[in-house]
Structure formats: structure tokens, C-alpha cells
Write a protein that holds these residues in place. Structure first.
Motif, PDB file in Angstrom:
ATOM      1  N   MET A 172     -12.994  -3.654  -2.399  1.00 21.80           N
ATOM      2  CA  MET A 172     -12.117  -2.994  -1.722  1.00 21.80           C
ATOM      3  C   MET A 172     -11.949  -1.652  -2.530  1.00 21.80           C
ATOM      4  SD  MET A 172      -8.863  -1.661  -2.529  1.00 21.80           S
ATOM      5  CE  MET A 172      -8.105  -3.173  -3.725  1.00 21.80           C
TER       6      MET A 172
ATOM      7  N   LEU B 191     -14.924   4.448   5.702  1.00 19.79           N
ATOM      8  CA  LEU B 191     -14.767   3.545   6.750  1.00 19.79           C
ATOM      9  C   LEU B 191     -14.412   4.255   7.861  1.00 19.79           C
ATOM     10  CD1 LEU B 191     -12.325   1.011   4.739  1.00 19.79           C
ATOM     11  CD2 LEU B 191     -14.936   0.972   5.079  1.00 19.79           C
TER      12      LEU B 191
ATOM     13  N   SER C 145      -6.269   8.555   8.056  1.00 19.87           N
ATOM     14  CA  SER C 145      -7.451   7.838   8.385  1.00 19.87           C
ATOM     15  C   SER C 145      -7.263   6.937   9.405  1.00 19.87           C
ATOM     16  CB  SER C 145      -8.084   7.393   6.900  1.00 19.87           C
ATOM     17  OG  SER C 145      -8.579   8.389   6.087  1.00 19.87           O
TER      18      SER C 145
ATOM     19  N   ASP D  35     -14.056   9.471   3.029  1.00 21.70           N
ATOM     20  CA  ASP D  35     -13.723   8.386   3.621  1.00 21.70           C
ATOM     21  C   ASP D  35     -15.165   7.351   4.126  1.00 21.70           C
ATOM     22  OD1 ASP D  35     -12.655   6.242   5.392  1.00 21.70           O
ATOM     23  OD2 ASP D  35     -11.124   7.633   6.127  1.00 21.70           O
TER      24      ASP D  35
ATOM     25  N   GLY E 257     -10.396   8.913  -0.596  1.00 20.07           N
ATOM     26  CA  GLY E 257     -11.238   8.063   0.474  1.00 20.07           C
ATOM     27  C   GLY E 257     -10.287   7.868   1.457  1.00 20.07           C
ATOM     28  N   HIS E 258     -10.230   6.423   1.733  1.00 18.43           N
ATOM     29  CA  HIS E 258      -9.765   6.010   3.070  1.00 18.43           C
ATOM     30  C   HIS E 258      -8.142   5.952   3.040  1.00 18.43           C
ATOM     31  CE1 HIS E 258      -9.661   4.046   6.838  1.00 18.43           C
ATOM     32  NE2 HIS E 258      -9.035   2.933   6.578  1.00 18.43           N
ATOM     33  N   VAL E 259      -7.467   5.917   1.809  1.00 21.16           N
ATOM     34  CA  VAL E 259      -6.184   5.392   1.682  1.00 21.16           C
ATOM     35  C   VAL E 259      -5.609   6.433   0.954  1.00 21.16           C
ATOM     36  CG1 VAL E 259      -6.395   2.980   1.937  1.00 21.16           C
ATOM     37  CG2 VAL E 259      -6.911   3.979  -0.300  1.00 21.16           C
TER      38      VAL E 259
ATOM     39  N   ASN F 193       0.896  -1.137  -0.033  1.00 18.53           N
ATOM     40  CA  ASN F 193       0.045   0.061  -0.067  1.00 18.53           C
ATOM     41  C   ASN F 193       0.862   1.475  -0.120  1.00 18.53           C
ATOM     42  OD1 ASN F 193      -2.564  -1.320   2.129  1.00 18.53           O
ATOM     43  ND2 ASN F 193      -2.430  -1.651   0.159  1.00 18.53           N
TER      44      ASN F 193
ATOM     45  N   ASN G 139      -1.695   3.939   8.469  1.00 12.51           N
ATOM     46  CA  ASN G 139      -3.037   4.078   7.574  1.00 12.51           C
ATOM     47  C   ASN G 139      -3.879   3.239   8.553  1.00 12.51           C
ATOM     48  OD1 ASN G 139      -4.826   2.406   5.217  1.00 12.51           O
ATOM     49  ND2 ASN G 139      -5.010   4.522   5.780  1.00 12.51           N
ATOM     50  N   SER G 140      -5.138   3.507   8.840  1.00 11.35           N
ATOM     51  CA  SER G 140      -6.306   2.969   9.515  1.00 11.35           C
ATOM     52  C   SER G 140      -5.938   2.210  10.807  1.00 11.35           C
ATOM     53  CB  SER G 140      -6.820   2.204   8.181  1.00 11.35           C
ATOM     54  OG  SER G 140      -8.159   1.433   8.452  1.00 11.35           O
TER      55      SER G 140
ATOM     56  N   VAL H   7     -13.065   1.865  -0.459  1.00 10.73           N
ATOM     57  CA  VAL H   7     -11.871   2.521   0.215  1.00 10.73           C
ATOM     58  C   VAL H   7     -11.313   3.840  -0.594  1.00 10.73           C
ATOM     59  CG1 VAL H   7     -10.614   0.579   1.302  1.00 10.73           C
ATOM     60  CG2 VAL H   7      -9.705   1.192  -0.581  1.00 10.73           C
TER      61      VAL H   7
END
Length: 336
Positions: free
Chosen positions: A210, A286, A166, A284, A311-313, A76, A141-142, A214
């Protein structure tokens, strides 16, 4: 342009350091298995490349550790680590049971993941070279963001700066992108049921799910990165422990939200004393973007970057903006 964090929270400064061209066709960085608590973990290494537009002599050469989120992997961070290589050599870890790391001998609790990251940080800091013995820049991350926050709170001696993308901070309602049935993971025996359900999902279905979950704008994803994600999912489908790692780590995350007192992540955030950057996408699905200013307000001196349409990433969807914010944090910390 990044959204302002508001008058109470400093907005992230974006560095004007020259960055290399973003190459989304590059393969993941190579890596190796290294010892960690409970066994071994796979760690990918991104070498320092030095300044794009100047001599290498005397240029800063520091170290970074990257920690992925739930269901993610060290890959990632491929693009962001490549951009930050102008200043940082990087180590991206596959948490136990994810990527190419074997399952742990113990549990998938947040506490266990924290100990693994501490082990990796200690190993990276001790590596021979110019930056040997110095604190390391930590990015998560996350789930990896929550883990990194706890690491920085408990072992500030190991952390030079902290970047949270995030982070999965404790919340007490299930995000709309998730099924409320996830709460059943807290019940005895239910993770095994979840593992059987996950086993019935094909790699192609996992990648489609996914992407929709994300990314704020899936059209931004380069074709090569989608192909790599599908290859990873197919490899993961061959791992006997893959579904267990995901279900048990989700349960470990949710269980951590029930901690009170000094073990609560929000309380740890208020006690942080390392320079901190918080990056969030306003799409995001999530982790609620409304948590971004709340977290930035809780961490003393934190700066905030909210990315519209992301978004989330953010490190995957907006690597250049994220890299400039990280470099701005590191440059200001060094100057200070």
C-alpha cells in the motif's frame, strides 16, 4: 508550491485561515455504527473546534462527510478532518465491508455504495444543531471520489460543495501499478479466485504494498500512521469478509466503467452544478494525473490543485495544503 492548472481551469485558492498544528500522533476519531441501506455502517465523528485565532461566537459551523477509497477506511481522513474542524464537524464513513463496517446484505456495486453515502448524508443533514437541514460538504478519494461525484450529480440538494481527491474516473486501460490480470475480475467466478489470492498476503505485506503504491514519497509518512495502518490490517485479517469486500468492490468499480449514456461518470461530471474542487498528486500511480485537467475541464466551474511529489492520497500525504484548498472552496461558495 501547487502546480498551476493552466489557463482554461481555475487554480484552487488556498485559504489563509489559521489551522491548528498537525498532530500525526493522534488516534483515529471515535465512531459508531449507524443504519444505512442494506444494514449498518461505521461512521467516525470529528467535532467542530472553531477558529484557532478568534472567538467562537458567530463563527461558521458546517458539516462534512468523508468517503474513503478502495481498500481504505474512515481513518484515512483523521488528519484532514482534524484540520478542517476549524469550520466543519465531520463524519467519515466506512463503506460496507471496509474498516469496521459489516458486509452489505446486497452487492458491492458502485450503485450500492452511492446509496449508502446518500443515506449517511441524509442522516448528517438531519442531525440537530445549527446546520440542521442544510446541504453537507462532501469529500471523496479514489473509489470514494467516484461515488461522491455520482452522489452530487444525482442528489445536488444534499451537497454544499464537492471535493474529489484522485477520483477513480472511468479509464479504459489498466494503470501500470496494477496487473493486467485484474481484467479477469470481470469474468464469472474470478472474484472468488482473487479472494483466495488476497488471503495469502500477510498484513505486513499489504502495508508495504500500500505504501509503495499510494504515496508519492513514502518518507513523508509519520511512523505513528504506519503503525496504525499495520494495526488496521491485522484487525482486517480477522474479518471473514475482508478479501471479498476488496475483490467485489474492485469488480464493481470496473463494471461501472462500462456504463454508457446518462449513467456514465464523465457525463455526470459535465452535469455537476455544485462548487467542486479536484485535488491530484502528480506522482499518482493508481489514477493517471493526466486525468486531473481533463476532469477539471469537464466539471463546470471546477478548480484544480495538483500537488508535486504527492501520490494517490493527498489527504494523507499533504493534509495542510489539501485543507487550505478545501477551505478556500467553502469560503468562496459561502461568499458567493
Amino acid at each position: 508550491m501547487p502546480r498551476s492548472a493552466g489557463p482554461a481551469t481555475p487554480t484552487a485558492r488556498l485559504s489563509d485561515t489559521a489551522l491548528p498544528p498537525l498532530d500525526t500522533t493522534s488516534p483515529p476519531w471515535p465512531g459508531e455504527a449507524v443504519p444505512a441501506r442494506g444494514g449498518e455502517v461505521f461512521v467516525r465523528y470529528t467535532p467542530w473546534r472553531g477558529p484557532v485565532d478568534g472567538p467562537d461566537d458567530g463563527a461558521p459551523r458546517e458539516r462534512a462527510v468523508y468517503v474513503h477509497g478502495l481498500g481504505g477506511a474512515s481513518t484515512n481522513w483523521t488528519d484532514l478532518a482534524g484540520l478542517l474542524a476549524v469550520r466543519l464537524e465531520g463524519w467519515a464513513v466506512d463503506l460496507p465491508g471496509f474498516g469496521r463496517s459489516s458486509p452489505p446484505r446486497g452487492s458491492y456495486s458502485i450503485r450500492a455504495h452511492v446509496q449508502v453515502v446518500v443515506d449517511v448524508l441524509e442522516r448528517v443533514s438531519a442531525e440537530p444543531g445549527e446546520a440542521a437541514g442544510r446541504p453537507v460538504h462532501l469529500l471523496g478519494n479514489s473509489l470514494g471520489g467516484l461515488v461522491s461525484l455520482i452522489v452530487a450529480a444525482r442528489r445536488p440538494d444534499l451537497v454544499a460543495t464537492l471535493t474529489l481527491v484522485s477520483p477513480a474516473m472511468p479509464v479504459y486501460r489498466v494503470p501500470r501499478a496494477f496487473s493486467p490480470a485484474l481484467l479477469l475480475l470481470l469474468l464469472p467466478g474470478m472474484p472468488a479466485v482473487a479472494e483466495r489470492r488476497l488471503a495469502g498476503v500477510t498484513p505486513e505485506q499489504q502495508v508495504r504494498g500500500m505504501v509503495s503504491m499510494v504515496f508519492g514519497d513514502p518518507s513523508r509518512i509519520p511512523r505513528q500512521r504506519l503503525d496504525q495502518a499495520l494495526t488496521e490490517m491485522r484487525e482486517r485479517a480477522e474479518q471473514a469478509w475482508a478479501h471479498r469486500a476488496l475483490a467485489r468492490s474492485m469488480r464493481g468499480l470496473m463494471t461501472s466503467y462500462l456504463r454508457v449514456g446518462a449513467a456514465n461518470a464523465w457525463r455526470m461530471a459535465r452535469a455537476l452544478r455544485v462548487p467542486t474542487l479536484i485535488v491530484w498528486g502528480d506522482r499518482d500511480r493508481l489514477v493517471d494525473p493526466a486525468l486531473a485537467p481533463r476532469l477539471a475541464g469537464a466539471v463546470p466551474g471546477a478548480r484544480l490543485l495538483v500537488l508535486p511529489g504527492v501520490g494517490h492520497v493527498a489527504m494523507l500525504e499533504a493534509p495542510e495544503e489539501t485543507a487550505r484548498a478545501v477551505l478556500g472552496l467553502i469560503e468562496d461558495a459561502a461568499a458567493g
